[in-house]
Structures are given as structure tokens and as C-alpha cells.
Design a protein around this motif. Structure first.
Motif, PDB file in Angstrom:
ATOM      1  N   ASN A  24       0.786  -1.224   0.051  1.00  0.00           N
ATOM      2  CA  ASN A  24       0.013  -0.079  -0.116  1.00  0.00           C
ATOM      3  C   ASN A  24       0.913   1.365   0.058  1.00  0.00           C
ATOM      4  O   ASN A  24       0.645   2.170  -0.905  1.00  0.00           O
TER       5      ASN A  24
ATOM      6  N   ASP B 188       9.254  -6.253  -4.953  1.00  0.00           N
ATOM      7  CA  ASP B 188       8.566  -6.944  -3.827  1.00  0.00           C
ATOM      8  C   ASP B 188       8.885  -8.362  -4.140  1.00  0.00           C
ATOM      9  O   ASP B 188       9.191  -8.829  -5.090  1.00  0.00           O
TER      10      ASP B 188
ATOM     11  N   PHE C  51       5.681  -6.430   7.376  1.00  0.00           N
ATOM     12  CA  PHE C  51       4.445  -6.477   7.869  1.00  0.00           C
ATOM     13  C   PHE C  51       3.865  -5.066   8.529  1.00  0.00           C
ATOM     14  O   PHE C  51       4.696  -4.388   9.080  1.00  0.00           O
TER      15      PHE C  51
ATOM     16  N   MET D 174      11.269   7.989   7.850  1.00  0.00           N
ATOM     17  CA  MET D 174       9.864   8.983   7.821  1.00  0.00           C
ATOM     18  C   MET D 174       9.037   8.479   8.951  1.00  0.00           C
ATOM     19  O   MET D 174       8.753   7.296   9.255  1.00  0.00           O
TER      20      MET D 174
HETATM   21  N1  LIG Z   1       6.944   5.014   9.180  1.00  0.00           N
HETATM   22  C1  LIG Z   1       5.674   5.365   9.182  1.00  0.00           C
HETATM   23  O1  LIG Z   1       4.974   6.205   9.031  1.00  0.00           O
HETATM   24  C2  LIG Z   1       4.862   4.284   8.395  1.00  0.00           C
HETATM   25  C3  LIG Z   1       3.399   4.790   7.763  1.00  0.00           C
HETATM   26  C4  LIG Z   1       2.956   3.543   7.402  1.00  0.00           C
HETATM   27  C5  LIG Z   1       3.394   2.329   7.487  1.00  0.00           C
HETATM   28  N2  LIG Z   1       4.456   1.962   7.626  1.00  0.00           N
HETATM   29  C6  LIG Z   1       5.055   0.720   7.978  1.00  0.00           C
HETATM   30  O2  LIG Z   1       5.255   0.443   6.543  1.00  0.00           O
HETATM   31  C7  LIG Z   1       5.290  -1.003   6.116  1.00  0.00           C
HETATM   32  C8  LIG Z   1       4.413  -1.286   4.967  1.00  0.00           C
HETATM   33  O3  LIG Z   1       3.104  -0.814   5.075  1.00  0.00           O
HETATM   34  P1  LIG Z   1       2.020  -1.322   3.938  1.00  0.00           P
HETATM   35  O4  LIG Z   1       0.595  -0.759   4.442  1.00  0.00           O
HETATM   36  O5  LIG Z   1       2.571  -0.942   2.607  1.00  0.00           O
HETATM   37  O6  LIG Z   1       1.956  -2.815   3.948  1.00  0.00           O
HETATM   38  P2  LIG Z   1       1.408  -4.005   2.817  1.00  0.00           P
HETATM   39  O7  LIG Z   1       1.483  -5.089   3.359  1.00  0.00           O
HETATM   40  O8  LIG Z   1       0.644  -3.239   1.794  1.00  0.00           O
HETATM   41  O9  LIG Z   1       2.858  -4.047   2.014  1.00  0.00           O
HETATM   42  C9  LIG Z   1       4.097  -4.736   2.382  1.00  0.00           C
HETATM   43  C10 LIG Z   1       4.687  -5.249   1.123  1.00  0.00           C
HETATM   44  O10 LIG Z   1       6.082  -5.572   1.521  1.00  0.00           O
HETATM   45  C11 LIG Z   1       6.375  -6.944   0.809  1.00  0.00           C
HETATM   46  N3  LIG Z   1       7.448  -7.744   1.495  1.00  0.00           N
HETATM   47  C12 LIG Z   1       7.456  -8.347   2.638  1.00  0.00           C
HETATM   48  N4  LIG Z   1       8.821  -9.098   2.533  1.00  0.00           N
HETATM   49  C13 LIG Z   1       9.536  -8.412   1.623  1.00  0.00           C
HETATM   50  C14 LIG Z   1      10.758  -8.610   1.253  1.00  0.00           C
HETATM   51  N5  LIG Z   1      11.801  -9.406   2.090  1.00  0.00           N
HETATM   52  N6  LIG Z   1      11.133  -8.004   0.226  1.00  0.00           N
HETATM   53  C15 LIG Z   1      10.470  -7.233  -0.564  1.00  0.00           C
HETATM   54  N7  LIG Z   1       9.257  -6.936  -0.302  1.00  0.00           N
HETATM   55  C16 LIG Z   1       8.805  -7.617   0.770  1.00  0.00           C
HETATM   56  C17 LIG Z   1       4.868  -7.360   0.877  1.00  0.00           C
HETATM   57  O11 LIG Z   1       5.038  -8.637  -0.183  1.00  0.00           O
HETATM   58  C18 LIG Z   1       4.097  -6.552   0.586  1.00  0.00           C
HETATM   59  O12 LIG Z   1       3.677  -6.273  -0.748  1.00  0.00           O
HETATM   60  C19 LIG Z   1       4.669  -1.607   7.639  1.00  0.00           C
HETATM   61  O13 LIG Z   1       5.562  -2.363   8.185  1.00  0.00           O
HETATM   62  C20 LIG Z   1       3.791  -0.342   8.282  1.00  0.00           C
HETATM   63  O14 LIG Z   1       3.777  -0.552   9.537  1.00  0.00           O
HETATM   64  C21 LIG Z   1       5.193   2.923   8.370  1.00  0.00           C
END
Ligand SMILES: NC(=O)c1ccc[n+]([C@@H]2O[C@H](COP(=O)([O-])OP(=O)(O)OC[C@H]3O[C@@H](n4cnc5c(N)ncnc54)[C@H](O)[C@@H]3O)[C@@H](O)[C@H]2O)c1
Ligand SMILES: O=C(O)C[C@H](O)C(=O)O
Length: 318
Positions: A16, A37, A84, A147
């Protein structure tokens, strides 16, 4: 006439946040993008879908979907959004060991294939994942930036705009500390048209604004259940990338490795930084009150405990 080569931003994790960030970058013509990915076909499918919107929206920037780290070679910026996300009832820290393992593997690959890149860490718990990547890659602190504060400050500003019925463009806010439950929204450095919040809002309203900001990510997780936020996070990442690629020198709260600033030696934490083509250009030091200092120190202490837990869990890898 020679054409100027566009720069490339690579995004590890085409979920996402990753895909929404990619979409913003290509639609605004900021850079070409590689999204990568582990899930077969996801990055390729999303990239093709985005490219097919090009004729409608009129962009010529390219986005490539990949499962191969060779494709990130030459990237100016690498954004890490892989791993995750939390579910209702979880804290970001509950993801520490699962995402830590993923981060160690990804960091080794970034080190090998994009050794010159500036890395923006998004994956949670973000300050600890930034530490992990910094430790594994050995990159200079200027090139590993987390970030969190940009998002938290934007949420804070939105909530202030709601209660004060004022345009978001008249509001400036600042959240420091880790991107977790102990983040520190700074009331005296947050203003409506230049006037600090405590001068215009009553203490009860201020207290609820601080609480809602600290819980901003959790509020979205409880609403969406199987996902955390991604529109505002992608906008925050975009702002940081734009400041790097256009060398804007914006002041943005980000997580960086502190070397004495704010009295902190050797820990990642969110502080205002000037961000430009070299990444971290300077940490902006503000005169915090003693209660603001204590809140910031409590947040740093929690981050140090997380680092200790990472070292216990991955004794041979960090
Ligand atoms: N820092 C912030 O402010 C902030 C904001 C939003 C989300 N996040 C974090 O960002 C991360 C991603 O969120 P999201 O909503 O996009 O999750 P999501 O589940 O939609 O996407 C995560 C993606 O990572 C991929 N992935 C997993 N292991 C991988 C690897 N070894 N190599 C490459 N790709 C891999 C998955 O297949 C998936 O497509 C989460 O940990 C979330 O908590 C942080
Ligand atoms: O809250 C989360 O788990 C995701 C992210 O850190 C956020 O603040 O939206």
C-alpha cells in the motif's frame, strides 16, 4: 540535443505505501521508479497498471516492477516499505523481530546494489528498522533517514485545522521523538498563523489534540482492520524525496542517528532536519523546555530498549 537523464527512485515493497508513493512520483514527473517485491508478479502488475494511466494523465516517467535487486542499481533514493503492518490491538513494536529479519536481508541487498543511494526507511517500528539498516549497510548517517515525524506532524496539523476551523495552510506543527506511542507533539513550536497553540486553544483541547496525534496511526488501523494508513504516509515520503531530488533544503522532522544533538549520543530519533541532495544536511536544534526534554528523553529511552532487544534477538547479524 541531449536529453537530461531522469533520476530513479527504487521502492522495496510494492504494497500500500510503496505503490501509492510510486504513483505520486510518476504522476508528478518527479523521477522514474523501480518497485520491487518478494511476491511474484505484484510489483510488475502494479507497475503496468500505473503505466497504463500515463496516456490519461499525461506523464512520461517510467515505472518498472521487479523482483530482482539488480534493477535498483544507480538509484538516487531507495525507499523501504517492505514488511508486515500491524493489526488492531498491536503496537508498532510488536513487529520488531518479524520485520527486523526482513530488514537485515533487504539491507544487505541495498548495500550491494545501491551503495550510493540515500535510503528512506518507512517499515515499522521505523526508528528501529532505520537503525538496523544503518548498522547492516554501514552507510553514513546522512544517507539513512526515517519517515515518521513528517506524517505525525501532518496529522497533528490536520486535527488542529479541524478544531480551529482554519485552513491547513495556516498551520505549522512539529512532532519529535520516535514514531511510536511516546512521540512528542510540541505545542509551543506548533502555530496557527505564527501564534503558538497554547495562546489560542484551551488546555483540554490541546490535551485531546496531543492524544489523537499520538494515536493517529492506531485510529486508522482500528478503522481499516486489515491495513494501516498509506495515503498520508506516501505524501510524507514524497515530500522527503522531492526535497532530496530538488535539493530544496526543507526542514522536516525525520528520524536520524543522533551524535550529540539534543543531548543524545548514538540513537535514532525524530528531530527536525534540513534535508537536501546529500540527505541529512543538518539537525535543527530547538530550545526545548524541561518537560519537552523529558518527554523526548523518554521516547529515546524506549528506542534504546528496542535496539537492545534487536541485538539480543539477532546476536550474529547486528
Ligand atoms: N513510518 C511510517 O510512518 C509508516 C507509515 C505507514 C506504514 N508504515 C509501515 O510500512 C510497512 C508497509 O506498510 P504497507 O501498508 O505498505 O504494507 P503492505 O502489506 O501493503 O505492503 C508490504 C509489502 O512488503 C512486501 N514484502 C514483504 N517482505 C518483503 C521482502 N523481504 N522484500 C520485498 N518486499 C517484501 C510484501 O509482499 C508487501 O507487498 C509496514 O511495516 C507499516 O507498518 C510505516
Ligand atoms: O500506525 C501504523 O502502524 C502505521 C504507521 O506507523 C502510521 O503511523 O500510520
Amino acid at each position: 540535443m541531449g536529453q537530461r537523464k531522469r533520476r530513479t527512485v527504487s521502492i522495496i515493497g510494492a504494497g500500500n505505501v510503496g505503490a501509492t508513493t510510486a504513483q505520486k512520483i510518476v504522476e508528478n514527473g518527479l523521477a522514474d521508479v523501480v518497485i520491487l517485491d518478494v511476491r511474484e508478479g505484484i510489483a510488475q502488475g502494479k507497475a503496468l497498471d500505473m503505466l497504463e494511466s500515463g496516456p490519461l494523465l499525461g506523464f512520461d516517467t517510467r515505472v518498472t516492477g521487479s523482483g530482482n535487486y539488480a534493477d535498483i542499481e544507480g538509484s538516487s533514493v531507495v525507499v523501504v516499505t517492505a514488511g508486515f503492518s500491524r493489526k488492531p490491538g498491536m503496537t508498532r513494536d510488536d513487529l520488531l523481530h518479524k520485520n527486523g529479519e526482513i530488514m537485515i536481508e533487504i539491507s544487505e541487498k541495498i548495500k550491494k546494489h545501491a551503495p550510493e543511494a540515500i535510503v528512506i526507511m518507512v517499515t515499522n517500528p521505523m526508528d528501529l528498522m532505520a537503525y538496523t539498516l544503518w548498522k547492516v549497510t554501514g552507510f553514513k548517517r546522512e544517507r539513512v533517514i526515517g519517515m515518521g515525524g513528517a506524517l505525525d506532524s501532518s496529522r497533528f496539523a490536520y486535527f488542529v485545522s479541524e478544531v480551529s476551523k482554519t485552513s491547513v495552510s495556516n498551520i505549522q506543527t512539529l512532532v519529535m521523538g520516535g514514531h511510536g506511542d511516546l512521540m512528542v507533539p510540541l505545542l509551543n513550536f506548533s502555530t496557527i498563523s505564527g501564534v503558538p497553540l497554547p495562546k489560542v486553544l484551551d488546555p483540554k483541547t490541546l490535551e485531546s489534540l496531543v492524544a489523537r496525534t499520538r494515536d493517529g496511526g492506531g485510529e486508522i488501523v482500528r478503522l481499516m482492520k486489515d491495513s494501516s494508513a498509506y495515503f498520508a504516509p506516501a505524501a510524507a515520503v514524497y515530500l522527503m524525496i522531492e526535497s532530496i531530488l530538488h535539493d530544496r533544503h526543507r526542514v522536516v522532522p525525520c528520524s536520524v542517528y543522533l551524535e550529540g544533538e539534543y543531548g543524545v549520543q548514538g540513537a535514532f530519533s525524530g528531530v527536525p532536519i534540513r534535508i537536501g541532495s546529500a540527505g541529512l544536511e543538518a539537525v535543527v536544534e530547538l530550545p526545548l523546555s524541561s518537560s519537552e526534554k523529558s518527554a523526548f528523553e523518554a521516547s529515546v529511552k524506549a528506542i534504546r530498549e528496542g535496539v537492545a532487544s534487536l541485538h539480543r534477538h539477532f546476536p550474529d547479524k547486528l
